[in-house]
Design an enzyme around this catalytic site. Structure first.
Site, PDB file in Angstrom:
ATOM      1  N   GLU A   1       0.978  -1.528  -0.376  1.00  0.00           N
ATOM      2  CA  GLU A   1      -0.228   0.202  -0.060  1.00  0.00           C
ATOM      3  C   GLU A   1       1.064   0.979   0.019  1.00  0.00           C
ATOM      4  OE1 GLU A   1      -2.129  -0.007   3.569  1.00  0.00           O
ATOM      5  OE2 GLU A   1      -3.431   2.430   2.404  1.00  0.00           O
TER       6      GLU A   1
ATOM      7  N   ARG B   1       5.112 -12.831   9.264  1.00  0.00           N
ATOM      8  CA  ARG B   1       5.359 -11.539   9.539  1.00  0.00           C
ATOM      9  C   ARG B   1       7.439 -11.294   9.806  1.00  0.00           C
ATOM     10  NH1 ARG B   1       4.088  -6.394   9.803  1.00  0.00           N
ATOM     11  NH2 ARG B   1       2.658  -7.118   8.747  1.00  0.00           N
TER      12      ARG B   1
ATOM     13  N   LYS C   1       4.888   1.214   9.635  1.00  0.00           N
ATOM     14  CA  LYS C   1       5.306   2.070   8.875  1.00  0.00           C
ATOM     15  C   LYS C   1       4.361   3.611   9.514  1.00  0.00           C
ATOM     16  CE  LYS C   1       3.159   0.018   4.794  1.00  0.00           C
ATOM     17  NZ  LYS C   1       2.635   0.096   3.350  1.00  0.00           N
TER      18      LYS C   1
HETATM   19  P1  ATP Z   1       3.486  -2.266   8.178  1.00  0.00           P
HETATM   20  O1  ATP Z   1       2.180  -3.295   9.212  1.00  0.00           O
HETATM   21  O2  ATP Z   1       4.866  -2.042   8.356  1.00  0.00           O
HETATM   22  O3  ATP Z   1       2.891  -1.098   8.497  1.00  0.00           O
HETATM   23  P2  ATP Z   1       1.845  -3.603   6.278  1.00  0.00           P
HETATM   24  O4  ATP Z   1       1.284  -4.592   6.724  1.00  0.00           O
HETATM   25  O5  ATP Z   1       0.318  -2.159   6.980  1.00  0.00           O
HETATM   26  O6  ATP Z   1       2.965  -2.812   6.600  1.00  0.00           O
HETATM   27  P3  ATP Z   1       1.992  -2.859   3.300  1.00  0.00           P
HETATM   28  O7  ATP Z   1       2.084  -2.271   2.118  1.00  0.00           O
HETATM   29  O8  ATP Z   1       0.430  -3.444   3.305  1.00  0.00           O
HETATM   30  O9  ATP Z   1       2.678  -2.562   4.471  1.00  0.00           O
HETATM   31  O10 ATP Z   1       2.033  -4.773   3.170  1.00  0.00           O
HETATM   32  C1  ATP Z   1       2.743  -5.329   1.751  1.00  0.00           C
HETATM   33  C2  ATP Z   1       3.158  -6.677   1.488  1.00  0.00           C
HETATM   34  O11 ATP Z   1       4.440  -7.049   2.577  1.00  0.00           O
HETATM   35  C3  ATP Z   1       1.936  -7.306   2.240  1.00  0.00           C
HETATM   36  O12 ATP Z   1       2.183  -8.131   2.002  1.00  0.00           O
HETATM   37  C4  ATP Z   1       2.207  -7.815   3.170  1.00  0.00           C
HETATM   38  O13 ATP Z   1       2.017  -9.067   3.682  1.00  0.00           O
HETATM   39  C5  ATP Z   1       3.837  -7.910   3.652  1.00  0.00           C
HETATM   40  N1  ATP Z   1       4.316  -7.494   4.838  1.00  0.00           N
HETATM   41  C6  ATP Z   1       4.179  -6.348   5.592  1.00  0.00           C
HETATM   42  N2  ATP Z   1       5.147  -6.539   6.874  1.00  0.00           N
HETATM   43  C7  ATP Z   1       5.931  -7.623   6.110  1.00  0.00           C
HETATM   44  C8  ATP Z   1       6.765  -8.452   7.581  1.00  0.00           C
HETATM   45  N3  ATP Z   1       6.766  -7.262   8.434  1.00  0.00           N
HETATM   46  N4  ATP Z   1       7.498  -9.444   7.125  1.00  0.00           N
HETATM   47  C9  ATP Z   1       6.675  -9.893   5.726  1.00  0.00           C
HETATM   48  N5  ATP Z   1       6.291  -9.757   5.005  1.00  0.00           N
HETATM   49  C10 ATP Z   1       5.461  -8.243   5.635  1.00  0.00           C
HETATM   50 MG    MG Z   2      -1.194  -3.643   5.040  1.00  0.00          MG
END
Ligand code: ATP
Ligand code: MG
Length: 594
Positions: free
Chosen positions: A40, A299, A309
């Protein structure tokens, strides 16, 4: 399969997701694997995303498949093109070693055709290579808003979705209680008409939503008539003012996967409870092509850092770091600026593996990947961080020697260079002690030490200022002791590094360390209370002159000290170097002491 170009690519990881892929290819369920990485665009990518990128692009790389980079941009209020651009740059950098991966980027302007959904069962997006020079752009979920809207209409027509006029709070409350909305049994005609009005902008934000009609008594809350579309009268970074209704993640994601022909939709464990909904949406639409399937993995959580983030944004906004690319940040751009190579990061991602259990990964594992890569690649250089002057009293005043030095003992191809030597040199303050403890093998009054690539020297006199601070050491050199000399075989216990005073080049060195002092800064309380006050120290180092030619794509080992890279703040005549990592893990020593 591709030809391996570097060590990461020769690794053949195996885990439960790759096992599924192998099985699906063997059984003929899929003839080609198609994955995606769907960030995102509401922040910069971090090292957790790197794990996901390495998994999704890695699988495409290993199984001759395709991986799409897709902006999951369904929430216009928090997203921005600045983030889109940074995400593209970071992904490209990270997968740069997967030389011939079918990177699913599309030519600028192309949009997957709407016909794909309506009647072409064999529709596949072409795989377009992201080679340099070809202008490519990622996929955008927002490019599918038309198609997703058409699917919403189809769900209404099938009696599987309805317009609900409850407030967001009431909706939440009813869902938690498993209570049906009073609007649940509206007629298909009424729903179609209200949904058309929603799309046309007839209602203000929050007045109504489109909801799936599933099962209010489901033990899984996500199946209790979840929202599909909501009203947001805001401009979107990619679609402008074209829409005032926006699909929810759960509605848009599965359909975007379907539209792009994704076979394996891989996400993190928190989406496990969403999987029945992912399947419900796709199965409710009688779609002609094979449906994607969602798989979840744990994760990455890394010690001594924060990953969300929201928290990273806080560090940036409150100026606790210099920006998203501050070399202490766990962001991909921060890690890159710190001097970590893409292949070290991919090595790390492969080493930690893919499991179904959440856990905390020790940052020492990452540091190990970085050290072992830099040890192989970095050019050795002499530099003194805390200089003290040494005068070699028996060395001729204007003599200059060029001493040959090995560039990288791990890589014979890296060759040698010449380092200028003369009567006055700098050594490290630490390498001299007036009253040394036992087992101190460096310089002491009356003691001897070897200068790397040079002579054995003996400390004859310690010169101090009025306050008793040491300002200079006066030494003599054994002029026969360098390589090839009569006494070159003479053994002394210590060897230290040095830089010629007359030839030294000044460099601003930024000594970075871990950003937090505790393994789990966000375990409770304010994570900012655990910021490491010593995570950055700036010094002026005295460097051997060859460092004037330092380049951004090279890595350097300051012998006996640490690995460094050139920072983007460097200018003609002003060197700025970032410490990527020390040679040894000082934190492990600390931990043992404690
Ligand atoms: P955050 O929780 O850090 O704000 P997010 O999950 O909202 O991150 P996205 O942009 O939605 O961030 O993530 C894009 C992809 O990266 C998704 O498929 C998510 O599952 C994966 N992802 C996000 N954080 C991690 C992590 N810590 N380890 C592995 N994969 C991740
Ligand atoms: Mg997300």
């Amino acid at each position: 399969m591709s030809t391996p170009t570097e060590t990461t690519e020769t690794l053949a990881p195996s885990d439960f997701i790759r096992d599924i892929v192998v099985e699906d290819l063997a059984s003929g369920k899929h003839s080609r694997i198609h994955t995606r990485f769907p960030p995102e665009p509401n922040g910069y990518l971090h090292i957790g995303h790197a794990k996901s990128i390495c998994l999704n692009f890695g699988i495409a790389h290993e199984f001759d498949g395709v991986c799409n980079l897709r902006m999951d941009d369904t929430n216009p209020t928090k997203e921005d093109v600045e983030y889109v651009d940074s995400i593209i740059a970071d992904v490209k950098w990270l997968i740069s070693g997967f030389a011939d991966t079918n990177l699913g980027l599309k030519p600028v302007g192309a949009t997957p055709s709407a016909q794909a959904i309506e009647g072409k069962p064999d529709f596949h997006l072409p795989a377009i290579h992201g080679e340099t020079g070809v202008k490519v752009e990622p996929f955008y979920a927002s490019d599918y808003f038309d198609q997703i809207h058409a699917f919403a209409v189809r769900l209404i027509e099938k009696g599987k979705a309805y317009v609900c006029h409850m407030s967001p709070e009431e909706t939440d409350e009813y869902r938690r209680a498993g209570k049906e909305s009073p609007y649940r049994n509206r007629s298909i005609e009424e729903n179609l008409s209200l949904f058309a009005q929603m799309k046309a902008g007839a209602f203000p934000d929050g007045t109504c939503t489109l909801r799936a009609k599933i099962d209010m008594s489901s033990p899984n809350v996500w199946m209790r008539d979840p929202l599909l579309d909501r009203i947001r009268h805001v401009e979107h970074h990619h679609t402008g003012n074209q829409w005032c209704i926006y699909p929810m993640y759960d509605f848009a994601h599965c359909l975007s996967d379907y539209i792009e022909g994704i076979t394996h939709s891989i996400c993190t464990l928190e989406f496990e409870v969403h999987r029945p909904l992912y399947a419900w949406v796709l199965e409710s639409l009688d779609l002609p092509r094979a449906l994607p399937h969602q798989y979840e993995f744990a994760r990455l959580s890394l010690s001594y850092t924060v990953m969300s983030k929201r928290k990273l944004l806080q560090l940036v906004n409150e100026k606790l770091v210099s920006g998203w690319d501050d070399p202490r940040m766990p962001t991909i751009c921060g890690i890159r600026r710190r001097g970590v190579t893409a292949s070290a990061l991919r090595h790390f991602a492969y080493n930690i593996g893919i499991t179904k259990y959440d856990g905390l990964t020790d940052v020492a594992v990452l540091e190990h990947s970085i050290r072992s890569e830099l040890n192989k690649k970095a050019l050795r250089r002499l530099a003194v961080l805390h200089p003290i002057k040494v005068v070699l009293t028996n060395y001729p005043e204007d003599q200059v020697e060029e001493l040959p030095a090995v560039n990288n003992p791990e890589d014979p191809e890296a060759g040698t260079r010449k380092i200028p030597f003369c009567r006055e040199i700098y050594i490290e303050q630490d390498d001299f002690m007036e009253v040394p403890p036992p087992k101190y093998f460096r310089l002491r009054p009356g003691g001897e030490v070897r200068l790397k690539y040079g002579y054995i020297i003996k400390c004859e006199e310690v010169v101090k200022d009025a306050d008793g601070n040491i300002i200079e050491l006066r030494c003599t050199a054994d002029l026969d002791s360098k390589t090839g000399g009569a006494t070159s075989g003479r053994k002394v216990k210590g060897t230290i590094h040095w830089v010629s005073v007359r030839h030294a080049v000044d460099a601003e060195v930024r000594l970075y360390d871990r950003l937090f002092t505790v393994p789990e800064p966000d375990a409770g309380g304010d994570f900012k209370a655990f910021l490491n006050p010593d995570s950055l120290k700036v010094l002026t180092a005295k460097c051997e002159p060859s460092l004037k030619e330092a380049t951004a794509d090279q890595r350097y080992q300051f012998e006996r000290l640490a690995y460094f890279c050139l920072d983007q703040d460097s200018q003609e005549g002003k060197l700025v170097l970032n410490r990527t990592i020390t040679l040894k893990d000082a934190w492990a020593k600390e931990a043992k002491k404690g």
